[in-house]
Design a protein around this motif. Structure first.
Motif, PDB file in Angstrom:
ATOM      1  N   GLU A  68       0.820  -1.221   0.000  1.00  0.00           N
ATOM      2  CA  GLU A  68       0.000   0.000   0.000  1.00  0.00           C
ATOM      3  C   GLU A  68       0.853   1.271   0.000  1.00  0.00           C
ATOM      4  O   GLU A  68       0.352   2.343  -0.329  1.00  0.00           O
ATOM      5  CB  GLU A  68      -0.921  -0.006   1.228  1.00  0.00           C
ATOM      6  CG  GLU A  68      -1.943  -1.134   1.204  1.00  0.00           C
ATOM      7  CD  GLU A  68      -2.720  -1.230   2.496  1.00  0.00           C
ATOM      8  OE1 GLU A  68      -3.638  -0.417   2.697  1.00  0.00           O
ATOM      9  OE2 GLU A  68      -2.404  -2.111   3.319  1.00  0.00           O
ATOM     10  N   PHE A  69       2.110   1.127   0.391  1.00  0.00           N
ATOM     11  CA  PHE A  69       2.967   2.315   0.504  1.00  0.00           C
ATOM     12  C   PHE A  69       3.821   2.552  -0.746  1.00  0.00           C
ATOM     13  O   PHE A  69       4.567   3.524  -0.806  1.00  0.00           O
ATOM     14  CB  PHE A  69       3.868   2.184   1.736  1.00  0.00           C
ATOM     15  CG  PHE A  69       3.075   2.166   3.014  1.00  0.00           C
ATOM     16  CD1 PHE A  69       2.814   3.345   3.708  1.00  0.00           C
ATOM     17  CD2 PHE A  69       2.563   0.983   3.519  1.00  0.00           C
ATOM     18  CE1 PHE A  69       2.066   3.335   4.878  1.00  0.00           C
ATOM     19  CE2 PHE A  69       1.814   0.963   4.681  1.00  0.00           C
ATOM     20  CZ  PHE A  69       1.555   2.139   5.367  1.00  0.00           C
ATOM     21  N   ILE A  70       3.701   1.650  -1.701  1.00  0.00           N
ATOM     22  CA  ILE A  70       4.539   1.815  -2.907  1.00  0.00           C
ATOM     23  C   ILE A  70       3.689   1.845  -4.176  1.00  0.00           C
ATOM     24  O   ILE A  70       4.199   1.637  -5.266  1.00  0.00           O
ATOM     25  CB  ILE A  70       5.610   0.705  -3.011  1.00  0.00           C
ATOM     26  CG1 ILE A  70       4.948  -0.678  -3.012  1.00  0.00           C
ATOM     27  CG2 ILE A  70       6.624   0.833  -1.878  1.00  0.00           C
ATOM     28  CD1 ILE A  70       5.920  -1.797  -3.359  1.00  0.00           C
ATOM     29  N   LEU A  71       2.394   2.109  -4.024  1.00  0.00           N
ATOM     30  CA  LEU A  71       1.525   2.180  -5.205  1.00  0.00           C
ATOM     31  C   LEU A  71       1.792   3.488  -5.944  1.00  0.00           C
ATOM     32  O   LEU A  71       1.599   4.569  -5.391  1.00  0.00           O
ATOM     33  CB  LEU A  71       0.057   2.117  -4.793  1.00  0.00           C
ATOM     34  CG  LEU A  71      -0.441   0.792  -4.218  1.00  0.00           C
ATOM     35  CD1 LEU A  71      -1.842   0.965  -3.649  1.00  0.00           C
ATOM     36  CD2 LEU A  71      -0.442  -0.283  -5.292  1.00  0.00           C
ATOM     37  N   VAL A  87      11.978   1.459  -0.654  1.00  0.00           N
ATOM     38  CA  VAL A  87      11.167   2.410   0.096  1.00  0.00           C
ATOM     39  C   VAL A  87      11.952   2.793   1.353  1.00  0.00           C
ATOM     40  O   VAL A  87      12.586   1.939   1.982  1.00  0.00           O
ATOM     41  CB  VAL A  87       9.782   1.798   0.440  1.00  0.00           C
ATOM     42  CG1 VAL A  87       9.905   0.567   1.315  1.00  0.00           C
ATOM     43  CG2 VAL A  87       8.868   2.819   1.074  1.00  0.00           C
ATOM     44  N   PRO A  88      11.970   4.065   1.711  1.00  0.00           N
ATOM     45  CA  PRO A  88      12.761   4.478   2.884  1.00  0.00           C
ATOM     46  C   PRO A  88      12.314   3.744   4.147  1.00  0.00           C
ATOM     47  O   PRO A  88      11.129   3.460   4.338  1.00  0.00           O
ATOM     48  CB  PRO A  88      12.472   5.978   2.993  1.00  0.00           C
ATOM     49  CG  PRO A  88      12.069   6.394   1.632  1.00  0.00           C
ATOM     50  CD  PRO A  88      11.335   5.223   1.049  1.00  0.00           C
ATOM     51  N   CYS A  89      13.278   3.489   5.007  1.00  0.00           N
ATOM     52  CA  CYS A  89      12.984   2.688   6.202  1.00  0.00           C
ATOM     53  C   CYS A  89      11.987   3.371   7.143  1.00  0.00           C
ATOM     54  O   CYS A  89      11.360   2.697   7.966  1.00  0.00           O
ATOM     55  CB  CYS A  89      14.286   2.382   6.947  1.00  0.00           C
ATOM     56  SG  CYS A  89      15.380   1.304   5.992  1.00  0.00           S
ATOM     57  N   ALA A  90      11.835   4.666   7.021  1.00  0.00           N
ATOM     58  CA  ALA A  90      10.899   5.372   7.911  1.00  0.00           C
ATOM     59  C   ALA A  90       9.446   5.011   7.616  1.00  0.00           C
ATOM     60  O   ALA A  90       8.551   5.406   8.373  1.00  0.00           O
ATOM     61  CB  ALA A  90      11.097   6.878   7.772  1.00  0.00           C
ATOM     62  N   VAL A  91       9.221   4.252   6.560  1.00  0.00           N
ATOM     63  CA  VAL A  91       7.839   3.894   6.215  1.00  0.00           C
ATOM     64  C   VAL A  91       7.165   3.090   7.334  1.00  0.00           C
ATOM     65  O   VAL A  91       5.958   3.139   7.514  1.00  0.00           O
ATOM     66  CB  VAL A  91       7.805   3.147   4.860  1.00  0.00           C
ATOM     67  CG1 VAL A  91       8.339   1.727   4.992  1.00  0.00           C
ATOM     68  CG2 VAL A  91       6.403   3.159   4.275  1.00  0.00           C
ATOM     69  N   GLY A 106     -11.877   3.605  13.823  1.00  0.00           N
ATOM     70  CA  GLY A 106     -12.623   2.362  13.685  1.00  0.00           C
ATOM     71  C   GLY A 106     -13.027   2.032  12.268  1.00  0.00           C
ATOM     72  O   GLY A 106     -13.990   1.304  12.045  1.00  0.00           O
ATOM     73  N   LEU A 107     -12.288   2.567  11.299  1.00  0.00           N
ATOM     74  CA  LEU A 107     -12.610   2.302   9.891  1.00  0.00           C
ATOM     75  C   LEU A 107     -11.323   2.045   9.109  1.00  0.00           C
ATOM     76  O   LEU A 107     -10.242   2.521   9.497  1.00  0.00           O
ATOM     77  CB  LEU A 107     -13.323   3.516   9.265  1.00  0.00           C
ATOM     78  CG  LEU A 107     -14.744   3.812   9.770  1.00  0.00           C
ATOM     79  CD1 LEU A 107     -15.187   5.195   9.294  1.00  0.00           C
ATOM     80  CD2 LEU A 107     -15.707   2.749   9.279  1.00  0.00           C
ATOM     81  N   SER A 108     -11.479   1.329   8.004  1.00  0.00           N
ATOM     82  CA  SER A 108     -10.304   1.082   7.165  1.00  0.00           C
ATOM     83  C   SER A 108      -9.865   2.373   6.484  1.00  0.00           C
ATOM     84  O   SER A 108     -10.675   3.277   6.237  1.00  0.00           O
ATOM     85  CB  SER A 108     -10.615   0.015   6.110  1.00  0.00           C
ATOM     86  OG  SER A 108     -11.737   0.414   5.359  1.00  0.00           O
ATOM     87  N   VAL A 109      -8.586   2.460   6.216  1.00  0.00           N
ATOM     88  CA  VAL A 109      -7.999   3.651   5.590  1.00  0.00           C
ATOM     89  C   VAL A 109      -7.347   3.214   4.281  1.00  0.00           C
ATOM     90  O   VAL A 109      -6.520   2.309   4.282  1.00  0.00           O
ATOM     91  CB  VAL A 109      -6.946   4.287   6.534  1.00  0.00           C
ATOM     92  CG1 VAL A 109      -6.208   5.416   5.838  1.00  0.00           C
ATOM     93  CG2 VAL A 109      -7.607   4.782   7.809  1.00  0.00           C
ATOM     94  N   HIS A 110      -7.749   3.865   3.181  1.00  0.00           N
ATOM     95  CA  HIS A 110      -7.265   3.445   1.862  1.00  0.00           C
ATOM     96  C   HIS A 110      -6.295   4.483   1.300  1.00  0.00           C
ATOM     97  O   HIS A 110      -6.698   5.613   0.994  1.00  0.00           O
ATOM     98  CB  HIS A 110      -8.438   3.258   0.905  1.00  0.00           C
ATOM     99  CG  HIS A 110      -9.417   2.228   1.371  1.00  0.00           C
ATOM    100  ND1 HIS A 110      -9.445   0.942   0.892  1.00  0.00           N
ATOM    101  CD2 HIS A 110     -10.394   2.290   2.319  1.00  0.00           C
ATOM    102  CE1 HIS A 110     -10.398   0.258   1.506  1.00  0.00           C
ATOM    103  NE2 HIS A 110     -10.987   1.056   2.370  1.00  0.00           N
ATOM    104  N   ILE A 111      -5.056   4.089   1.181  1.00  0.00           N
ATOM    105  CA  ILE A 111      -4.035   5.013   0.668  1.00  0.00           C
ATOM    106  C   ILE A 111      -4.167   5.096  -0.853  1.00  0.00           C
ATOM    107  O   ILE A 111      -4.307   4.079  -1.538  1.00  0.00           O
ATOM    108  CB  ILE A 111      -2.624   4.531   1.057  1.00  0.00           C
ATOM    109  CG1 ILE A 111      -2.513   4.451   2.587  1.00  0.00           C
ATOM    110  CG2 ILE A 111      -1.555   5.452   0.482  1.00  0.00           C
ATOM    111  CD1 ILE A 111      -1.221   3.817   3.073  1.00  0.00           C
TER     112      ILE A 111
END
Lengths: 234, 298
Positions: A68-71, A87-91, A106-111
């Motif tokens: 999800e962090f590299i899309l 991807v940087p390690c701070a991810v 309380g809900l899903s989060v879509h990046i």
């Protein structure tokens, strides 16, 4: 099938050890300016992601997979759309905060696509932004709600700011980089992570007899002078 | 005396099944269709590869392009694909946020008007260039169009038109740029301009045969068939693109019929908002089909 509950170990790489093309794209350690003219040093240590399967199967937190962090789309440099990816390690820190945020609302989060890590070569990387450090996420949907109204965006902006003083958001509005009107921008600032397996004195030791890039030569000089030289972003 | 003089001025009627006769008949029928439908303007251009007949009516008049401009976007996309600048499989972030050409202000499309859940259902995610091109043409997706315009740039589209020496198509912007519309900055087409573009695709001369094959494949899947196809036998296959706004209804396509080479046909109509869209395009298409079917070649 891999066991998702098992801890997954990602290989940490020093971007200076990557090939010439990757180093020229990731620009480890270079100074870049943000839109206020402030200088920030680009990250040097990255997780290497061997394949799409690894990205999908690696959980950075309970509900967020590395994928999800590299899309990204075609605005990212083509070389960085091919595996192995970086991807940087701070991810991991970002994933930790997003997990807390998810639990809080309380809900899903879509990046969104292009919403997390963006390299300095990404076409949206006009200035330094925490996206280039892997420490900002734009999400366009929370639960089943597409974030397209002022009310929704401000509601989740408020929630993000309530989570921690470490989190910054962009107010609702139409000006790119200053506002957001179709997503929430969740931002931890310019965090650089040095993984524990890294020995930081390594840069002080000559790795080769001759520097590979002019900026490395400049950096060597930087270490001998108090004032760092700045290299602007593209 | 007067009647006799008028009769004397009329040209000698051509043989009933000749090309010349067909042209006269077509001209008369087109005038009648224009009158019957109270059209403000009508532009027609066609080329029949079987007979090599080219015929046009008011074909250099500029109309608001409506969605026929998407053919130029398609051409620009395949220019970039053919040059290796982009891949058909490259992912594109689906985001409803664009910039007006007039004031650089951001604007969003009214997704309620754009009946393409295939595209806006992917908001926040990606679709490939190929998928966007497909939905841009087959369901006339405005969102897909503006995303592709952002990917390749307006200048690339115009460059493609210039390189292929296609006059009669002016692409200034994507779609639903209200500020540009208010400023009178619109995409415009002529029947001859669209005919040239379609002939290049039909002949495999728009960049490469493979690019043309891909474009034709997409255009053959057109889902709005109330224009040219509505005037044809069901067996006809039409690779085409429609264009509709409140005051225009266009269709531009390549018609494939068994046992003969294709013909390329562009029909552009303009009317008052009160008049509304009728069946003029289908009527012209039917008339041209019947005319071509009735011609005997020497």
């Amino acid at each position: 099938m891999s066991d998702l509950s098992a801890p997954q170990v990602l290989k940490v790489v020093d971007a200076f050890d990557l090939d010439d093309e990757l180093r020229s794209i990731l620009r480890p350690g270079e100074m870049v300016r943000d839109d206020q003219g402030r200088r920030h040093r680009l990250p040097r240590y990255f997780y290497e992601i061997a394949s799409h399967e690894v990205a999908m199967q690696t959980r950075l937190s309970q509900n967020f997979s590395l994928n999800e962090f590299i899309l990204v789309d075609l605005k990212e440099a083509p070389r960085l759309q091919q595996y192995p990816r970086y991807v940087p390690c701070a991810v991991r820190t970002l994933a930790f905060y997003l997990q807390q945020f998810r639990a809080m609302i309380g809900l899903s989060v879509h990046i969104a696509v292009n919403g997390a890590y963006r390299s300095p070569a990404h076409k949206l990387s006009q200035h330094a932004t925490p996206h280039m450090w892997g420490t900002a996420a734009d999400f366009y949907r929370v639960g089943n709600n597409i974030l397209k109204t002022k009310e929704l965006i401000e509601k989740y902006n408020d929630a993000a700011e309530d989570l921690s003083a470490d989190v910054t958001v962009l107010p609702y509005g139409p000006v790119p980089g200053k506002n957001a009107d179709d997503h929430v921008h969740f931002d931890l600032g310019y965090i650089t992570v040095v993984p524990r397996e890294i020995s930081e004195d390594r840069m002080e030791q000559p790795q080769e007899s001759r520097p590979r890039f002019a900026f490395e030569e400049r950096r060597r000089k930087d270490r001998r002078s108090p004032e760092s030289e700045e290299v602007p972003t593209k | 005396m007067v009647a006799k003089a008028n009769v004397a001025k009329l040209p000698v009627p051509p043989p009933r099944d000749s090309v010349a006769s067909a042209e006269v008949s077509l001209y008369r029928n087109v005038l009648k269709i224009r009158e019957d439908h109270s059209l403000e303007n009508l532009g027609i251009s066609f080329y029949d590869a079987e007979s090599t007949i080219q015929w046009s009516y008011n074909a250099d008049f500029y109309f608001h392009a409506a969605s026929t401009m998407k053919l130029a976007v398609l051409l620009g996309v395949f220019r970039q694909v053919d040059r290796g600048e982009i891949s058909l499989e490259a992912p594109v972030h689906v985001r409803n946020r664009f910039t007006s050409i007039v004031n650089q202000e951001p604007f969003m499309l009214d997704l309620g008007r754009d009946a393409d859940p295939d595209v806006y259902g992917h908001l926040g995610k990606t679709l490939t260039v190929r998928e966007l091109a497909y939905w841009m043409i087959t369901k006339s997706s405005n969102l897909a169009t503006n995303l592709l315009v952002d990917v390749i740039g307006i200048s690339t589209i115009q460059q493609a038109l210039d390189e292929l020496e296609i006059d009669g198509i002016k692409v200034l912007r994507g779609v639903e740029d209200q500020a540009a519309f208010n400023a009178g900055l619109n995409n415009e087409v002529t029947a001859n301009g669209l005919l040239k573009l379609l002939r290049l695709i039909a002949d495999g001369k728009a960049y490469s045969q493979s690019a043309c094959d891909e474009m034709l494949k997409i255009m053959l899947d057109q889902q709005y068939r109330g224009g040219i196809p509505a005037g044809l036998p069901k067996a006809a296959r039409v690779a085409h693109k429609t264009g509709n706004i409140s005051t225009v209804h266009h269709d531009a396509g390549i018609v494939y019929l068994d046992g003969r080479k294709p013909y390329v046909l562009v029909i552009l109509t303009q009317f008052t908002p009160e008049q509304g869209r009728g069946t003029a395009v289908a009527d012209v298409s039917r008339d041209i089909f019947n005319t071509l079917a009735g011609i005997t070649y020497e």
